[in-house]
Motif scaffolding. Structure first.
Motif, PDB file in Angstrom:
ATOM      1  N   LYS A  51      41.832 -13.571  54.544  1.00  0.00           N
ATOM      2  CA  LYS A  51      42.181 -13.489  53.121  1.00  0.00           C
ATOM      3  C   LYS A  51      41.037 -13.968  52.221  1.00  0.00           C
ATOM      4  CE  LYS A  51      45.935 -14.480  49.873  1.00  0.00           C
ATOM      5  NZ  LYS A  51      45.233 -15.238  48.817  1.00  0.00           N
ATOM      6  N   LYS A  52      40.439 -15.099  52.543  1.00  0.00           N
ATOM      7  CA  LYS A  52      39.358 -15.626  51.707  1.00  0.00           C
ATOM      8  C   LYS A  52      38.136 -14.705  51.726  1.00  0.00           C
ATOM      9  CE  LYS A  52      40.510 -20.547  51.809  1.00  0.00           C
ATOM     10  NZ  LYS A  52      40.046 -21.902  52.205  1.00  0.00           N
ATOM     11  N   ILE A  53      37.848 -14.125  52.885  1.00  0.00           N
ATOM     12  CA  ILE A  53      36.705 -13.206  52.967  1.00  0.00           C
ATOM     13  C   ILE A  53      36.988 -11.945  52.162  1.00  0.00           C
ATOM     14  CG2 ILE A  53      35.372 -11.723  54.529  1.00  0.00           C
ATOM     15  CD1 ILE A  53      35.704 -13.974  56.637  1.00  0.00           C
ATOM     16  N   LEU A  54      38.202 -11.438  52.231  1.00  0.00           N
ATOM     17  CA  LEU A  54      38.567 -10.244  51.461  1.00  0.00           C
ATOM     18  C   LEU A  54      38.503 -10.524  49.958  1.00  0.00           C
ATOM     19  CD1 LEU A  54      41.477  -8.983  53.724  1.00  0.00           C
ATOM     20  CD2 LEU A  54      39.408  -7.677  53.188  1.00  0.00           C
ATOM     21  N   GLU A  55      38.907 -11.718  49.545  1.00  0.00           N
ATOM     22  CA  GLU A  55      38.835 -12.075  48.121  1.00  0.00           C
ATOM     23  C   GLU A  55      37.381 -12.217  47.672  1.00  0.00           C
ATOM     24  OE1 GLU A  55      41.353 -15.526  47.966  1.00  0.00           O
ATOM     25  OE2 GLU A  55      43.195 -14.323  47.819  1.00  0.00           O
ATOM     26  N   ASN A  56      36.540 -12.762  48.531  1.00  0.00           N
ATOM     27  CA  ASN A  56      35.106 -12.827  48.221  1.00  0.00           C
ATOM     28  C   ASN A  56      34.503 -11.437  48.127  1.00  0.00           C
ATOM     29  OD1 ASN A  56      34.923 -15.607  48.028  1.00  0.00           O
ATOM     30  ND2 ASN A  56      33.871 -15.902  49.971  1.00  0.00           N
ATOM     31  N   LEU A  57      34.886 -10.557  49.041  1.00  0.00           N
ATOM     32  CA  LEU A  57      34.400  -9.169  49.033  1.00  0.00           C
ATOM     33  C   LEU A  57      34.820  -8.458  47.744  1.00  0.00           C
ATOM     34  CD1 LEU A  57      35.006  -8.092  52.733  1.00  0.00           C
ATOM     35  CD2 LEU A  57      32.836  -7.833  51.515  1.00  0.00           C
ATOM     36  N   ALA A  58      36.054  -8.686  47.317  1.00  0.00           N
ATOM     37  CA  ALA A  58      36.553  -8.042  46.090  1.00  0.00           C
ATOM     38  C   ALA A  58      35.714  -8.485  44.886  1.00  0.00           C
ATOM     39  CB  ALA A  58      38.024  -8.382  45.873  1.00  0.00           C
ATOM     40  N   ALA A  59      35.416  -9.786  44.808  1.00  0.00           N
ATOM     41  CA  ALA A  59      34.598 -10.300  43.698  1.00  0.00           C
ATOM     42  C   ALA A  59      33.192  -9.707  43.751  1.00  0.00           C
ATOM     43  CB  ALA A  59      34.530 -11.828  43.770  1.00  0.00           C
ATOM     44  N   PHE A  60      32.628  -9.612  44.958  1.00  0.00           N
ATOM     45  CA  PHE A  60      31.280  -9.052  45.105  1.00  0.00           C
ATOM     46  C   PHE A  60      31.239  -7.589  44.655  1.00  0.00           C
ATOM     47  CE2 PHE A  60      28.606  -6.354  47.834  1.00  0.00           C
ATOM     48  CZ  PHE A  60      27.352  -6.764  47.399  1.00  0.00           C
ATOM     49  N   PHE A  61      32.207  -6.795  45.091  1.00  0.00           N
ATOM     50  CA  PHE A  61      32.191  -5.373  44.722  1.00  0.00           C
ATOM     51  C   PHE A  61      32.480  -5.146  43.240  1.00  0.00           C
ATOM     52  CE2 PHE A  61      32.206  -4.508  49.264  1.00  0.00           C
ATOM     53  CZ  PHE A  61      31.348  -3.423  49.319  1.00  0.00           C
ATOM     54  N   GLU A  62      33.274  -6.014  42.632  1.00  0.00           N
ATOM     55  CA  GLU A  62      33.460  -5.925  41.176  1.00  0.00           C
ATOM     56  C   GLU A  62      32.121  -6.088  40.464  1.00  0.00           C
ATOM     57  OE1 GLU A  62      37.410  -7.108  39.029  1.00  0.00           O
ATOM     58  OE2 GLU A  62      36.788  -8.764  40.312  1.00  0.00           O
ATOM     59  N   ALA A  63      31.352  -7.085  40.890  1.00  0.00           N
ATOM     60  CA  ALA A  63      30.041  -7.335  40.282  1.00  0.00           C
ATOM     61  C   ALA A  63      29.075  -6.194  40.566  1.00  0.00           C
ATOM     62  CB  ALA A  63      29.468  -8.653  40.808  1.00  0.00           C
ATOM     63  N   LEU A  64      29.145  -5.649  41.777  1.00  0.00           N
ATOM     64  CA  LEU A  64      28.250  -4.553  42.148  1.00  0.00           C
ATOM     65  C   LEU A  64      28.548  -3.298  41.323  1.00  0.00           C
ATOM     66  CD1 LEU A  64      25.966  -3.740  44.101  1.00  0.00           C
ATOM     67  CD2 LEU A  64      27.732  -2.964  45.703  1.00  0.00           C
ATOM     68  N   LEU A  65      29.817  -3.018  41.076  1.00  0.00           N
ATOM     69  CA  LEU A  65      30.193  -1.862  40.259  1.00  0.00           C
ATOM     70  C   LEU A  65      29.737  -2.047  38.809  1.00  0.00           C
ATOM     71  CD1 LEU A  65      33.792  -1.063  41.592  1.00  0.00           C
ATOM     72  CD2 LEU A  65      31.707   0.263  41.986  1.00  0.00           C
ATOM     73  N   LYS A  66      29.843  -3.283  38.309  1.00  0.00           N
ATOM     74  CA  LYS A  66      29.406  -3.561  36.942  1.00  0.00           C
ATOM     75  C   LYS A  66      27.893  -3.419  36.795  1.00  0.00           C
ATOM     76  CE  LYS A  66      33.215  -6.678  35.762  1.00  0.00           C
ATOM     77  NZ  LYS A  66      33.617  -8.096  35.579  1.00  0.00           N
ATOM     78  N   ALA A  67      27.179  -3.611  37.911  1.00  0.00           N
ATOM     79  CA  ALA A  67      25.714  -3.536  37.885  1.00  0.00           C
ATOM     80  C   ALA A  67      25.197  -2.108  38.048  1.00  0.00           C
ATOM     81  CB  ALA A  67      25.138  -4.411  38.994  1.00  0.00           C
ATOM     82  N   LYS A  68      26.113  -1.139  38.126  1.00  0.00           N
ATOM     83  CA  LYS A  68      25.687   0.257  38.317  1.00  0.00           C
ATOM     84  C   LYS A  68      24.838   0.725  37.142  1.00  0.00           C
ATOM     85  CE  LYS A  68      27.374   5.004  38.817  1.00  0.00           C
ATOM     86  NZ  LYS A  68      28.560   5.903  38.864  1.00  0.00           N
ATOM     87  N   PRO A  69      23.614   1.213  37.408  1.00  0.00           N
ATOM     88  CA  PRO A  69      22.758   1.695  36.322  1.00  0.00           C
ATOM     89  C   PRO A  69      23.269   3.015  35.760  1.00  0.00           C
ATOM     90  CG  PRO A  69      21.573   1.661  38.444  1.00  0.00           C
ATOM     91  CD  PRO A  69      22.989   1.319  38.715  1.00  0.00           C
ATOM     92  N   SER A  70      23.131   3.199  34.471  1.00  0.00           N
ATOM     93  CA  SER A  70      23.606   4.437  33.837  1.00  0.00           C
ATOM     94  C   SER A  70      22.836   5.648  34.347  1.00  0.00           C
ATOM     95  CB  SER A  70      23.470   4.324  32.310  1.00  0.00           C
ATOM     96  OG  SER A  70      22.126   4.034  31.954  1.00  0.00           O
ATOM     97  N   ALA A  71      21.620   5.417  34.851  1.00  0.00           N
ATOM     98  CA  ALA A  71      20.802   6.530  35.351  1.00  0.00           C
ATOM     99  C   ALA A  71      21.215   6.991  36.746  1.00  0.00           C
ATOM    100  CB  ALA A  71      19.329   6.118  35.369  1.00  0.00           C
TER     101      ALA A  71
END
Length: 239
Positions: free
Chosen positions: A183-203
């Motif tokens: 559970k804790k690893i999955l919650e960490n993964l969810a936070a990481f992927f949220e940040a990764l999606l937000k970092a998507k370049p418009s290009a």
């Protein structure tokens, strides 16, 4: 190619290399196939649909994992006066200015993260060639060049992870320890992927997340279905 040990081969035999697992399946399998006699780190590698050779497709960011990384982090802060005092009170392991610069020039590198106030950055040019290649140079993009020293130190101590796409278009990040449980690893993964999606370049065009692999320090890579990212965030995000 070096021959793998018996325990690794036994772990690999449990992984269907033709399958793309869900995050829940992959994390469970990663923990089940962990065999080292130490608390292994769980890591994620993400193949992105970007070309890092172009500045407008560079992916870089940071995230404070809800459960941290499980690894103690030694923080060095370059600051003077009141900001140096703030750094010490926030829990920084080393605080200084010219004295620490000289120490690093002499070969000292017993720290994991570096934070600096903006006024200290010109002086850090003296050790840029030492810190830069090791990924230790403070940056405004990761919040490590700031006057809000206390916040920066506390976030790093709490489990802040910086990520940056490499030349091959892959982002690597630690997301916890085997001892954390699923559970804790999955919650960490969810936070990481949220940040990764937000970092998507418009290009970036086409599919952004093209491949995901989860592994432990010594264990085999387990491929994950990239289409399961939204489900992971929906189910395990703290937002």
């Amino acid at each position: 190619m070096a021959r793998r040990g018996k325990k690794y081969r036994e772990a690999l035999a449990k992984v269907d290399r033709t399958k793309r697992y869900t995050f829940e399946e992959a994390v469970k399998l990663a923990l089940d196939t962990s065999y080292a006699n130490f608390d292994e780190t769980v890591e994620v590698a993400v193949n992105l649909g970007v070309d890092p050779r172009h500045a407008d497709q560079m992916v870089r960011g940071s995230v404070v994992l809800p459960h941290g990384t499980g690894k103690p982090v030694k923080v060095l802060v370059f600051a003077k006066g009141e900001k140096a005092k703030e750094a010490m009170e926030a829990g920084a392991d080393y605080v200084g200015d010219e004295d620490l610069i000289k120490k690093i020039q002499e070969g000292w590198l017993e720290f994991d993260k570096v934070v600096a106030t903006p006024d200290m950055m010109p002086q850090l040019g003296k050790i840029g060639k030492i810190l830069g290649p090791r990924g230790l140079m403070p940056s405004t993009k990761t919040g490590t060049v700031t006057f809000d020293i206390a916040k920066a130190v506390k976030e790093i101590k709490a489990g802040k992870v910086d990520f940056k796409v490499d030349r091959a278009g892959v982002v690597h990040a630690p997301v916890g320890k085997v001892s954390f449980g699923e559970k804790k690893i999955l919650e960490n993964l969810a936070a990481f992927f949220e940040a990764l999606l937000k970092a998507k370049p418009s290009a970036a065009k086409g599919q952004y997340i093209r491949g995901v692999t989860i592994s432990t320090t010594m264990g085999p890579g387990i491929k994950v279905d990239p289409n399961d990212v939204r489900n992971l965030i929906h189910k395990y995000s703290g937002d």
